[in-house]
Design a protein around this motif. Sequence first.
Motif, PDB file in Angstrom:
ATOM      1  N   HIS A 177       1.780  -0.043   6.505  1.00  0.00           N
ATOM      2  CA  HIS A 177       2.411  -0.391   5.231  1.00  0.00           C
ATOM      3  C   HIS A 177       3.862   0.076   5.120  1.00  0.00           C
ATOM      4  O   HIS A 177       4.487  -0.089   4.075  1.00  0.00           O
ATOM      5  N   GLY A 202       6.631  -1.133   6.349  1.00  0.00           N
ATOM      6  CA  GLY A 202       7.542  -2.247   6.060  1.00  0.00           C
ATOM      7  C   GLY A 202       7.500  -2.648   4.601  1.00  0.00           C
ATOM      8  O   GLY A 202       8.544  -2.886   3.983  1.00  0.00           O
ATOM      9  N   ARG A 203       6.316  -2.714   4.043  1.00  0.00           N
ATOM     10  CA  ARG A 203       6.164  -3.081   2.622  1.00  0.00           C
ATOM     11  C   ARG A 203       6.798  -2.030   1.707  1.00  0.00           C
ATOM     12  O   ARG A 203       7.489  -2.373   0.745  1.00  0.00           O
ATOM     13  N   VAL A 204       6.565  -0.764   2.008  1.00  0.00           N
ATOM     14  CA  VAL A 204       7.142   0.303   1.183  1.00  0.00           C
ATOM     15  C   VAL A 204       8.656   0.341   1.361  1.00  0.00           C
ATOM     16  O   VAL A 204       9.398   0.517   0.389  1.00  0.00           O
ATOM     17  N   ASP A 253      10.649  -2.150   1.974  1.00  0.00           N
ATOM     18  CA  ASP A 253      11.165  -3.252   1.169  1.00  0.00           C
ATOM     19  C   ASP A 253      11.187  -2.871  -0.310  1.00  0.00           C
ATOM     20  O   ASP A 253      12.157  -3.129  -1.014  1.00  0.00           O
ATOM     21  N   TYR A 254      10.123  -2.269  -0.772  1.00  0.00           N
ATOM     22  CA  TYR A 254      10.033  -1.854  -2.176  1.00  0.00           C
ATOM     23  C   TYR A 254      11.146  -0.858  -2.523  1.00  0.00           C
ATOM     24  O   TYR A 254      11.824  -0.996  -3.534  1.00  0.00           O
ATOM     25  N   ARG A 267      13.791  -5.205  -8.324  1.00  0.00           N
ATOM     26  CA  ARG A 267      12.415  -5.145  -8.820  1.00  0.00           C
ATOM     27  C   ARG A 267      12.355  -4.682 -10.272  1.00  0.00           C
ATOM     28  O   ARG A 267      11.585  -5.219 -11.069  1.00  0.00           O
ATOM     29  N   HIS A 319       5.880  -1.264  -9.238  1.00  0.00           N
ATOM     30  CA  HIS A 319       4.475  -0.850  -9.102  1.00  0.00           C
ATOM     31  C   HIS A 319       4.308   0.494  -9.805  1.00  0.00           C
ATOM     32  O   HIS A 319       4.919   1.478  -9.404  1.00  0.00           O
TER      33      HIS A 319
END
Length: 135
Positions: free
Chosen positions: A107, A109-111, A113-114, A121, A128
């Motif tokens: 995860h 990559g996802r974090v 990006d976030y 965002r 989130h």
Amino acid sequence: MGQSLIRVYVHFVWATAQRQPLLGEAARAAVFRCVAAEAAKLGCEVLAIGGVEHHVHVLLRTPPLVDLPRLAQQMKGVSSHVARSLPGGAGFGWQDGYAALSVSPNHVGRVRDYVCRQAERHAAGHAHAEWEATE
């Protein structure tokens, strides 16, 4: 004896005192630079830093024996000093707490990006809640 594979990823989040909007664009840039430098001094690989006017996110890979409370204290302490030294920063401060969330290698990559897309965002209302909590 075989070598060990150790990958520890941590997502830190902390906020300004009372979540006041104290981090303008210039202050954020200075704070991000100093947080990255401090984390590197403690042997961490910084993967992403982001945030908005009232909080900061840092995604990093830590060495196996890093002391997470000490790391958070160092990043917050040095960056607070830098922020207070900027024009208009005399009253700057961080809240007492922080979040340190473990991240699965799958995860990262996802974090990342976030963390990198914080302003976007928040503007779109797509933050989130679990990744924004600091206490």
